[in-house]
Design a protein around this motif. Structure first.
Motif, PDB file in Angstrom:
ATOM      1  N   GLY A  75       0.799  -1.214   0.000  1.00 53.54           N
ATOM      2  CA  GLY A  75       0.000   0.000   0.000  1.00 53.54           C
ATOM      3  C   GLY A  75       0.832   1.263   0.000  1.00 53.54           C
ATOM      4  O   GLY A  75       2.060   1.241  -0.114  1.00 53.54           O
ATOM      5  N   ARG A  97       1.634   6.340   8.303  1.00 53.91           N
ATOM      6  CA  ARG A  97       0.489   5.475   8.016  1.00 53.91           C
ATOM      7  C   ARG A  97       0.706   4.737   6.710  1.00 53.91           C
ATOM      8  O   ARG A  97       1.367   5.235   5.792  1.00 53.91           O
ATOM      9  N   ARG A  99      -1.663   2.484   3.761  1.00 57.43           N
ATOM     10  CA  ARG A  99      -3.023   2.207   3.302  1.00 57.43           C
ATOM     11  C   ARG A  99      -2.931   1.224   2.144  1.00 57.43           C
ATOM     12  O   ARG A  99      -2.345   1.526   1.099  1.00 57.43           O
ATOM     13  N   ALA A 100      -3.504   0.038   2.334  1.00 61.35           N
ATOM     14  CA  ALA A 100      -3.419  -1.005   1.310  1.00 61.35           C
ATOM     15  C   ALA A 100      -4.267  -0.681   0.092  1.00 61.35           C
ATOM     16  O   ALA A 100      -3.908  -1.032  -1.036  1.00 61.35           O
ATOM     17  N   ALA A 101      -5.404  -0.010   0.295  1.00 57.12           N
ATOM     18  CA  ALA A 101      -6.292   0.362  -0.807  1.00 57.12           C
ATOM     19  C   ALA A 101      -7.062   1.609  -0.402  1.00 57.12           C
ATOM     20  O   ALA A 101      -7.227   1.900   0.784  1.00 57.12           O
ATOM     21  N   LYS A 102      -7.553   2.360  -1.403  1.00 60.46           N
ATOM     22  CA  LYS A 102      -8.237   3.614  -1.122  1.00 60.46           C
ATOM     23  C   LYS A 102      -9.512   3.414  -0.319  1.00 60.46           C
ATOM     24  O   LYS A 102      -9.931   4.307   0.428  1.00 60.46           O
ATOM     25  N   ASN A 103     -10.147   2.250  -0.455  1.00 62.23           N
ATOM     26  CA  ASN A 103     -11.395   2.007   0.271  1.00 62.23           C
ATOM     27  C   ASN A 103     -11.155   1.355   1.628  1.00 62.23           C
ATOM     28  O   ASN A 103     -12.090   0.934   2.296  1.00 62.23           O
ATOM     29  N   GLN A 104      -9.907   1.273   2.048  1.00 61.97           N
ATOM     30  CA  GLN A 104      -9.578   0.702   3.350  1.00 61.97           C
ATOM     31  C   GLN A 104      -9.006   1.769   4.266  1.00 61.97           C
ATOM     32  O   GLN A 104      -8.350   2.710   3.805  1.00 61.97           O
ATOM     33  N   PRO A 105      -9.229   1.650   5.578  1.00 62.35           N
ATOM     34  CA  PRO A 105      -8.705   2.656   6.498  1.00 62.35           C
ATOM     35  C   PRO A 105      -7.190   2.558   6.608  1.00 62.35           C
ATOM     36  O   PRO A 105      -6.614   1.465   6.478  1.00 62.35           O
ATOM     37  N   GLN A 107      -3.488   2.358   8.341  1.00 57.75           N
ATOM     38  CA  GLN A 107      -2.965   1.702   9.529  1.00 57.75           C
ATOM     39  C   GLN A 107      -1.773   2.502  10.053  1.00 57.75           C
ATOM     40  O   GLN A 107      -0.869   2.861   9.295  1.00 57.75           O
ATOM     41  N   LEU A 124      -0.633  -4.490  12.140  1.00 53.88           N
ATOM     42  CA  LEU A 124      -0.492  -5.555  11.156  1.00 53.88           C
ATOM     43  C   LEU A 124       0.465  -6.652  11.614  1.00 53.88           C
ATOM     44  O   LEU A 124       0.369  -7.789  11.160  1.00 53.88           O
TER      45      LEU A 124
END
Length: 288
Positions: A75, A97, A99-105, A107, A124
């Protein structure tokens, strides 16, 4: 089952980051023939420029930095940090931070490297129960250290020009240079290429020699970087980008400011630090 999921996440993140920072095992086009390799390289040598840069970094002793980029399947990464140089070592601390994908919060991630030992805090990769920080030691025998220690070494090199080029200055060429600006200030942008086979021969650090030899043998003749220098010769930006089979397009860019400003890098409290142990299969129960 939870432990298995955690172990899978650690393996994925570790492999992606290792691939990200130069340990790519994907097949590459064959290396030039011995005749072509023997031809003189027309590109200017970078050792003069790099020796001055490394000297100035060591003189200033510290810097603040912003890191942005993509870790492929891991991400997007956004982080703020500091680096402190002491002799041949450099300690660092980052807070950011992923973020693995735009629709995921996103981390939260915190990372410190002090005296070569890494301390990682992220949901994680949780350490043992009741601990919040994962200790990653170069000589550690726990699963987390064995897996992620090489990753931290390469991450260190990817965000620190001194760590990247020290010892391999004679094996680095200037592909191109041009005037540019960073944050509105005039700079010179250098396109640099480390010749991996030559770096494996001249590197002063044994681990460096091994890493460059592996990269050269995998068919990667050069590693590319971009380095922006201000009018005083100090780095203002440093970038590396590579297409990695296991992770996709991966890139990291560090922007520097406040060279020489006092910085503080702390080791987490010992009671909050643990290790990540590989889950062992439950012993098979004897038949009844």
């Amino acid at each position: 089952m939870l432990r298995a999921h955690i172990r899978t996440a650690v393996l994925s993140a570790g492999l992606a980051l290792i691939s990200t920072l130069g340990a790519c095992s994907a097949e590459q086009p064959p290396r030039p023939s011995a005749l072509m390799a023997a031809r003189p390289d027309p590109r200017p040598a970078a050792d003069g420029v790099l020796s001055q840069v490394i000297g100035k970094i060591s003189e200033r002793g510290s810097v603040r930095t912003s890191v942005r980029g993509s870790l492929g399947m891991v991400g997007e990464l956004t982080a703020e940090g500091v680096v402190r140089y002491q002799g041949s070592l450099a300690d660092l601390a980052f807070d950011g931070r992923t973020r693995a994908a735009k629709n995921q919060p996103p981390q939260h991630l915190q990372l410190s490297i002090v005296d070569g030992v890494g301390y990682l805090k992220t949901p994680l990769v949780p350490p043992e129960p009741n601990k919040s920080w994962l200790r990653i030691a170069p000589d550690g025998m726990d699963f987390g250290s064995r897996l992620l220690s090489p990753t931290l070494d390469q991450l260190h090199a990817a965000i620190d020009p001194r760590a990247t080029f020290t010892g391999v200055e004679p094996a680095t060429r200037i592909q191109a240079s041009a005037p540019d600006t960073v944050d509105g200030k005039p700079t010179t942008r250098y396109e640099l290429r480390i010749i991996t086979a030559q770096a494996a021969d001249v590197a002063t650090d044994p681990q460096q020699r091994i890493r460059f030899r592996q990269v050269a043998n995998s068919g990667e003749p050069e590693l590319g970087y971009q380095l922006w220098l201000d009018e005083s010769g100090l780095p203002t930006r440093f970038a590396a980008s590579q297409e990695v089979a296991q992770a996709g397009q991966v890139s990291l860019t560090s922007t520097y400011r406040d060279w020489g400003a006092p910085v503080e890098i702390r080791v987490p409290p010992i009671e909050q630090v643990g290790v990540f142990q590989e889950a062992t299969p439950r012993a098979q129960q004897p038949p009844r």
